[in-house]
Design an enzyme around this catalytic site. Sequence first.
Site, mmCIF file in Angstrom:
data_model
loop_
_atom_site.group_PDB
_atom_site.id
_atom_site.type_symbol
_atom_site.label_atom_id
_atom_site.label_comp_id
_atom_site.label_asym_id
_atom_site.label_seq_id
_atom_site.Cartn_x
_atom_site.Cartn_y
_atom_site.Cartn_z
ATOM 1 N N CYS A 1 -67.815 -50.726 -17.932
ATOM 2 C CA CYS A 1 -68.226 -51.871 -18.147
ATOM 3 C C CYS A 1 -68.671 -52.127 -19.047
ATOM 4 O O CYS A 1 -69.476 -51.466 -19.294
ATOM 5 C CB CYS A 1 -67.096 -52.493 -17.299
ATOM 6 S SG CYS A 1 -68.934 -52.770 -15.863
ATOM 7 N N HIS B 1 -44.732 -35.911 -2.664
ATOM 8 C CA HIS B 1 -44.432 -33.996 -3.058
ATOM 9 C C HIS B 1 -45.055 -33.625 -2.611
ATOM 10 O O HIS B 1 -46.469 -33.744 -0.891
ATOM 11 C CB HIS B 1 -45.446 -34.199 -4.781
ATOM 12 C CG HIS B 1 -46.307 -34.886 -3.921
ATOM 13 N ND1 HIS B 1 -46.292 -36.450 -4.378
ATOM 14 C CD2 HIS B 1 -48.029 -34.357 -4.484
ATOM 15 C CE1 HIS B 1 -48.241 -36.555 -4.478
ATOM 16 N NE2 HIS B 1 -48.670 -35.383 -4.442
#
Length: 612
Positions: A370, A534
Amino acid sequence: MVMPNIGAFIAWGLITAFFIPTGWIPNESFGSLVGPMIKFLLPLLIGYTGGKIVAGTRGGVLGAIATMGIIVGADIPMFIGAMIMGPLGGYLIKKLDEIFEGKIPAGFEMLVNNFSAGIVGALLAIIAYQAIGPVVLGLNNILKAGVEAIVNAGLLPLTSLFIEPGKILFLNNAINHGVLGPLGIQEVNELGKSIFFLLETNPGPGLGILLAYWAFSKGTVKQSSPGAIIIHFFGGIHEIYFPYVLMKPILVLAVIAGGISGVFTFNLFGAGLVATPSPGSIFALMAMTPRGGWFSVLLGVVVSAVVSFLVASIFIKKSDDIEDEEELRSAKERVQNLKGKTEDGDDNSLLFNGEIKANFQDIKKIIFACDAGMGSSAMGASRLRNKLNKVGLDIEVSNKAIEDIPEDAQIVVTHESLTDRAKNIAPQAEHISIQDFIQTPAYDLLVERVRAINNQAEESANSREESEEIKELPILKKENIRLGLESIDRDQAIRMAGQILVDEGYVEEDYIDAMLERERELTTYVGQGVAIPHGVGAAKKEIKKTGISILQFPEGIAFEDGTAYLVIGIAGLGNEHLKILASLSELVEDTEMAKKLWETDDLDYIYELFTV
């Protein structure tokens, strides 16, 4: 220009707090550092950073030279002048380099580069000293006179009418570091402390809002408030409470009332700090408080929090029709839009934009970046690091300022408004744009993506030989989609998603147990009503071919971190399923799209959405 140099401002503030005659441990020798640092070091750093942003290191050097001219031409700290001359120096040398590009004879490059920078720098320093310096000094005196008039008239508390709403609109850094900071430093140079450092950084008004929600709201908002309080008050990340105000815009009156009462208290008891506390946590405020000033600073924070809490409580308790989860989600979207919405109105930025680099055999370094390399990027890095550790992935995850992204970074995560800058600095990396460092499903999807990349070589070596029939099997068939299902418990839903993959020839039966085991270790709920169960690790050997199944439960299924209306079973060999994850990341970022997927009875619509 200011944010990357906050460390230098804090260093100056600490030296001031400790060693000036009115400091904690007065020391004439150490105190002699205060004047040169504020007059020369800090403006030069700002000028250098401004030039570097425009034209790299060469621009930074020119920015510093130009700033020196304006410093010498004035008898006050020239922060505003540095913010002008730094970028101007970088811009001029950048344009000059563009003119000379391709026109310098071989062997003369260093000579021309050095002398062109020297000549331009010398001219800028002279111009700044003779012409620009006096103008900036005049403007500074006008601004100072206006502020003094406000203070003398007792109107300083009314500045909260502008500062508090401005913070909600993400003008907090501009207000604090662009306006109040320079005024405060000038006052510290004269008086040893300044109230200007407290006007924007006071965490009291935001604390009052969050406490009121914790006490009187319900559901998701009530549950999320304690964590937000810790991040805001102790971590200094004020942006965390902005969605709570936007959820009920009338609460801007509460933060204004808290701000006014806090500034009134600060002014009444002579409170002030010696430097900008950054980030604006209570710890930073205390560190920047001069000797004998803790009581007045703490009192102002407490008063502003109490007033904000009382005013906010009235409006929150009156509201008997709040749909907490929906309003909070909507408010967070508004915060995301305020932080950086694209000009064409498309706020569905790709969470994963860019292809996996072919030379990335495995991922070793992920950077969150940032403007300043602290605050939001630090929080994002921490969240992803924890998620990677939970699934046993030993990967370096760190936070940096945009300008400091290392050359060996493989994946760079930034807010969407900063991605273009990050790409210029680290073109070799894959860049991921997100809209919110705190509340984003991107981290869970990124964990799966990194795991797939790091396992790719092993999976390729151990992949089973497939028949031609299996090779031709599509990732998603219409037979894999079930709509309008009755709600059942989580494990049953996962078994149903896995059984479709078994029945359609994508996986072996044992893969279903691996899906359940994965869910018990770490939830696969990724937000916006979507879960992606999954199998991982050893379960990969049970996969015959990459495929997905899609189950829609209009009444929802309870997962650990939320209610899932879409349960998408995934079986992935190598990284073939990553395109699906990329598409899914778009969908879960768009609330309206997600809701449509929960409710639609059009099977073709869902099929085309995931396959086109």
